[in-house]
Design an enzyme around this catalytic site. Structure first.
Site, PDB file in Angstrom:
ATOM      1  N   ARG A  67       0.659  -1.105  -0.029  1.00 51.26           N
ATOM      2  CA  ARG A  67      -0.081  -0.110   0.034  1.00 51.26           C
ATOM      3  C   ARG A  67       0.853   1.106   0.155  1.00 51.26           C
ATOM      4  O   ARG A  67       0.488   2.380  -0.531  1.00 51.26           O
ATOM      5  CB  ARG A  67      -0.919   0.060   1.283  1.00 51.26           C
ATOM      6  CG  ARG A  67      -2.016  -1.140   1.273  1.00 51.26           C
ATOM      7  CD  ARG A  67      -2.952  -0.845   2.278  1.00 51.26           C
ATOM      8  NE  ARG A  67      -3.802   0.146   2.247  1.00 51.26           N
ATOM      9  CZ  ARG A  67      -4.474   0.491   3.334  1.00 51.26           C
ATOM     10  NH1 ARG A  67      -4.558  -0.314   4.439  1.00 51.26           N
ATOM     11  NH2 ARG A  67      -5.090   1.605   3.434  1.00 51.26           N
ATOM     12  N   GLN A 101      -9.893   9.566   8.230  1.00 55.20           N
ATOM     13  CA  GLN A 101      -9.969   7.902   8.706  1.00 55.20           C
ATOM     14  C   GLN A 101      -8.583   7.407   7.809  1.00 55.20           C
ATOM     15  O   GLN A 101      -8.240   6.355   8.061  1.00 55.20           O
ATOM     16  CB  GLN A 101     -10.882   7.175   8.624  1.00 55.20           C
ATOM     17  CG  GLN A 101     -12.270   7.730   9.454  1.00 55.20           C
ATOM     18  CD  GLN A 101     -13.585   6.913   9.039  1.00 55.20           C
ATOM     19  OE1 GLN A 101     -14.051   5.834   9.242  1.00 55.20           O
ATOM     20  NE2 GLN A 101     -14.333   7.608   8.012  1.00 55.20           N
ATOM     21  N   ASN A 102      -8.397   8.274   6.968  1.00 51.61           N
ATOM     22  CA  ASN A 102      -7.328   7.679   5.891  1.00 51.61           C
ATOM     23  C   ASN A 102      -6.043   7.710   6.144  1.00 51.61           C
ATOM     24  O   ASN A 102      -5.527   8.688   7.068  1.00 51.61           O
ATOM     25  CB  ASN A 102      -7.378   8.439   4.487  1.00 51.61           C
ATOM     26  CG  ASN A 102      -8.936   8.568   3.867  1.00 51.61           C
ATOM     27  OD1 ASN A 102      -9.670   7.424   4.335  1.00 51.61           O
ATOM     28  ND2 ASN A 102      -9.374   9.549   3.192  1.00 51.61           N
ATOM     29  N   ASP A 104      -3.442   7.637   4.221  1.00 47.80           N
ATOM     30  CA  ASP A 104      -2.513   8.489   2.755  1.00 47.80           C
ATOM     31  C   ASP A 104      -2.290   9.521   3.303  1.00 47.80           C
ATOM     32  O   ASP A 104      -2.689  10.223   4.260  1.00 47.80           O
ATOM     33  CB  ASP A 104      -3.361   8.272   1.573  1.00 47.80           C
ATOM     34  CG  ASP A 104      -4.623   9.202   1.683  1.00 47.80           C
ATOM     35  OD1 ASP A 104      -5.724   8.499   1.163  1.00 47.80           O
ATOM     36  OD2 ASP A 104      -4.414  10.303   1.689  1.00 47.80           O
ATOM     37  N   HIS A 119      -6.715   7.267  12.388  1.00 50.29           N
ATOM     38  CA  HIS A 119      -6.314   5.904  12.063  1.00 50.29           C
ATOM     39  C   HIS A 119      -4.619   5.813  11.886  1.00 50.29           C
ATOM     40  O   HIS A 119      -4.257   4.910  11.499  1.00 50.29           O
ATOM     41  CB  HIS A 119      -7.055   5.306  11.175  1.00 50.29           C
ATOM     42  CG  HIS A 119      -8.575   5.175  11.524  1.00 50.29           C
ATOM     43  ND1 HIS A 119      -9.368   4.759  10.573  1.00 50.29           N
ATOM     44  CD2 HIS A 119      -9.066   5.244  12.833  1.00 50.29           C
ATOM     45  CE1 HIS A 119     -10.722   4.723  11.269  1.00 50.29           C
ATOM     46  NE2 HIS A 119     -10.360   4.964  12.475  1.00 50.29           N
ATOM     47  N   THR A 187     -17.058   8.252   3.186  1.00 52.78           N
ATOM     48  CA  THR A 187     -17.096   7.028   4.371  1.00 52.78           C
ATOM     49  C   THR A 187     -18.193   6.372   4.464  1.00 52.78           C
ATOM     50  O   THR A 187     -19.275   6.932   4.282  1.00 52.78           O
ATOM     51  CB  THR A 187     -16.599   7.552   5.754  1.00 52.78           C
ATOM     52  OG1 THR A 187     -16.373   6.627   6.590  1.00 52.78           O
ATOM     53  CG2 THR A 187     -17.466   8.688   6.240  1.00 52.78           C
ATOM     54  N   SER A 188     -18.187   4.882   4.442  1.00 53.33           N
ATOM     55  CA  SER A 188     -19.406   4.162   4.490  1.00 53.33           C
ATOM     56  C   SER A 188     -20.104   4.073   5.844  1.00 53.33           C
ATOM     57  O   SER A 188     -21.377   3.564   6.033  1.00 53.33           O
ATOM     58  CB  SER A 188     -18.952   2.796   4.225  1.00 53.33           C
ATOM     59  OG  SER A 188     -18.346   2.205   5.376  1.00 53.33           O
ATOM     60  N   ALA A 231     -16.868  12.623  -5.400  1.00 47.40           N
ATOM     61  CA  ALA A 231     -16.140  13.779  -4.404  1.00 47.40           C
ATOM     62  C   ALA A 231     -15.699  14.629  -5.087  1.00 47.40           C
ATOM     63  O   ALA A 231     -15.775  15.642  -4.810  1.00 47.40           O
ATOM     64  CB  ALA A 231     -15.016  12.814  -3.514  1.00 47.40           C
TER      65      ALA A 231
HETATM   66  N1  APR Z   1     -16.377   9.760  -4.224  1.00 44.38           N
HETATM   67  C1  APR Z   1     -17.111   9.725  -2.916  1.00 44.38           C
HETATM   68  N2  APR Z   1     -17.480   8.535  -2.323  1.00 44.38           N
HETATM   69  C2  APR Z   1     -17.162   7.487  -2.825  1.00 44.38           C
HETATM   70  C3  APR Z   1     -16.346   7.457  -4.012  1.00 44.38           C
HETATM   71  C4  APR Z   1     -16.019   8.625  -4.669  1.00 44.38           C
HETATM   72  N3  APR Z   1     -15.420   8.434  -5.869  1.00 44.38           N
HETATM   73  N4  APR Z   1     -15.852   6.039  -4.169  1.00 44.38           N
HETATM   74  C5  APR Z   1     -16.486   5.597  -3.063  1.00 44.38           C
HETATM   75  N5  APR Z   1     -16.989   6.168  -2.371  1.00 44.38           N
HETATM   76  C6  APR Z   1     -17.813   6.124  -0.866  1.00 44.38           C
HETATM   77  C7  APR Z   1     -18.372   4.605  -0.960  1.00 44.38           C
HETATM   78  O1  APR Z   1     -19.720   4.769  -1.436  1.00 44.38           O
HETATM   79  C8  APR Z   1     -18.331   4.464   0.666  1.00 44.38           C
HETATM   80  O2  APR Z   1     -19.621   4.799   1.248  1.00 44.38           O
HETATM   81  O3  APR Z   1     -16.688   6.041  -0.080  1.00 44.38           O
HETATM   82  C9  APR Z   1     -17.040   5.125   0.986  1.00 44.38           C
HETATM   83  C10 APR Z   1     -15.892   4.210   1.311  1.00 44.38           C
HETATM   84  O4  APR Z   1     -16.230   3.343   2.520  1.00 44.38           O
HETATM   85  P1  APR Z   1     -15.210   2.472   3.179  1.00 44.38           P
HETATM   86  O5  APR Z   1     -14.530   1.573   1.637  1.00 44.38           O
HETATM   87  O6  APR Z   1     -16.072   1.574   4.249  1.00 44.38           O
HETATM   88  O7  APR Z   1     -13.988   3.070   3.586  1.00 44.38           O
HETATM   89  P2  APR Z   1     -14.315   3.994   5.018  1.00 44.38           P
HETATM   90  O8  APR Z   1     -15.411   4.593   5.320  1.00 44.38           O
HETATM   91  O9  APR Z   1     -13.016   4.868   4.908  1.00 44.38           O
HETATM   92  O10 APR Z   1     -13.631   2.918   6.118  1.00 44.38           O
HETATM   93  C11 APR Z   1     -13.266   3.373   7.322  1.00 44.38           C
HETATM   94  O11 APR Z   1     -12.482   1.088   8.002  1.00 44.38           O
HETATM   95  O12 APR Z   1     -11.297  -0.778   7.370  1.00 44.38           O
HETATM   96  C12 APR Z   1     -11.311   0.488   8.115  1.00 44.38           C
HETATM   97  O13 APR Z   1      -9.572   1.817   8.911  1.00 44.38           O
HETATM   98  C13 APR Z   1     -10.034   1.486   8.034  1.00 44.38           C
HETATM   99  O14 APR Z   1     -10.164   3.883   7.729  1.00 44.38           O
HETATM  100  C14 APR Z   1     -10.892   2.847   7.347  1.00 44.38           C
HETATM  101  C15 APR Z   1     -12.165   2.632   7.778  1.00 44.38           C
END
Ligand code: APR
Length: 247
Positions: A67, A101-102, A104, A119, A187-188, A231
């Site tokens: 990564r 939460q990222n 990067d 994180h 974020t989800s 985004a």
């Molecule tokens: N623009 C906006 N939103 C987007 C895009 C985009 N181009 N592509 C995807 N998404 C949304 C998805 O619909 C989803 O709701 O981003 C969200 C990503 O969700 P996750 O993959 O669950 O990532 P995240 O919410 O950051 O996870 C939280 O979980 O695994 C742990 O530590 C890790 O920090 C991470 C935490």
């Protein structure tokens, strides 16, 4: 009190922004829970817990080395959403606190400075012998040497694993208790404590809560308003609407 679109907000209000993997998706970094996401390819239990690291450190090092290499690829750069948030921090009269939460470094590279990596950070190493955190941009193995104390075999990536306490929670809690606007981006809403921030901002600060995401997240019903789409489209548009009120 200025009206910003559907929001009643005074221009000296604190704005708290939470970002997740979705904001970096259009920069070429994978999310976690999308169909092509990281957790569709590897199990959390194998690479992102203290137990996984104790059981097989080289496997965990390899996961983060891949990564880190991906993040350092010249093709991976901040996108319009990262840049819009840096502009908001520069031009909004009140404080803009960005909690990501990222792991990067795209927010920093876009110019955001008032930033918390709850994180941790992929480009940092933490030494289990001396406790120091150091910048780390190369491969990490069981032979890697701590830049501070010189110990070998004591380094881990400075990332918060499942079951560990996120960083700077006291500072985040204080900000959530006194903000006029809370914005959740990319974020989800799956992982706590971040997924609980919207309820805290709402109930403790009476903040207006906005979701900017590709699609409704698991916490969508907790928000006052939302704009859905990539985004790089919805974030710059929303920032422009906010800044119109102060220009
Ligand atoms: N623009 C906006 N939103 C987007 C895009 C985009 N181009 N592509 C995807 N998404 C949304 C998805 O619909 C989803 O709701 O981003 C969200 C990503 O969700 P996750 O993959 O669950 O990532 P995240 O919410 O950051 O996870 C939280 O979980 O695994 C742990 O530590 C890790 O920090 C991470 C935490």
């Amino acid at each position: 009190m200025n009206i910003v679109g559907e929001i009643q907000l005074s221009v000296d209000s604190r704005i708290v922004i939470l970002t997740g993997a979705g904001i970096s998706r259009e920069s070429g970094l994978a999310t976690f829970r999308d169909p092509d996401g990281i957790w569709a390819r590897v199990r959390i239990e194998d690479v992102a817990t203290p137990e996984a690291f104790a059981r097989d450190p080289e496997r965990v090092h390899a996961f983060y080395n891949a990564r880190r290499k991906g993040l350092l690829d010249a093709a991976v750069t901040p996108n319009a959403a990262h840049l819009a948030l840096a502009l908001l921090e520069a031009e909004w009269p009140g404080e803009v606190l960005l909690v990501t939460q990222n792991i990067d470094d795209l927010h920093e590279r876009a110019g955001s400075a008032n930033l918390i990596h709850m994180h941790g950070e992929l480009l940092k190493a933490r030494c289990l012998a001396c406790g120091s955190a150091s910048a780390w941009r190369q491969e990490m193995t069981g032979e890697s040497r701590c830049p501070s104390c010189g110990e070998t075999g004591s380094l881990r990536v400075d990332v918060v694993w499942f079951g560990e306490m996120p960083y700077e929670m006291a500072r985040i809690e204080r900000a959530l208790g006194d903000c006029g606007l809370f914005v959740s981006i990319g974020t989800s809403g799956n992982v706590y404590p971040a997924a609980g921030f919207v309820a805290e901002a709402h109930h403790r600060a009476g903040a207006h809560c906005m979701e900017l995401n590709l699609e409704p997240s698991d916490g969508a019903s907790l928000f006052d308003a939302a704009r859905y789409g990539p985004a790089t489209e919805v974030v710059p548009g929303f920032v422009e609407d906010l800044l119109k009120a102060v220009r």
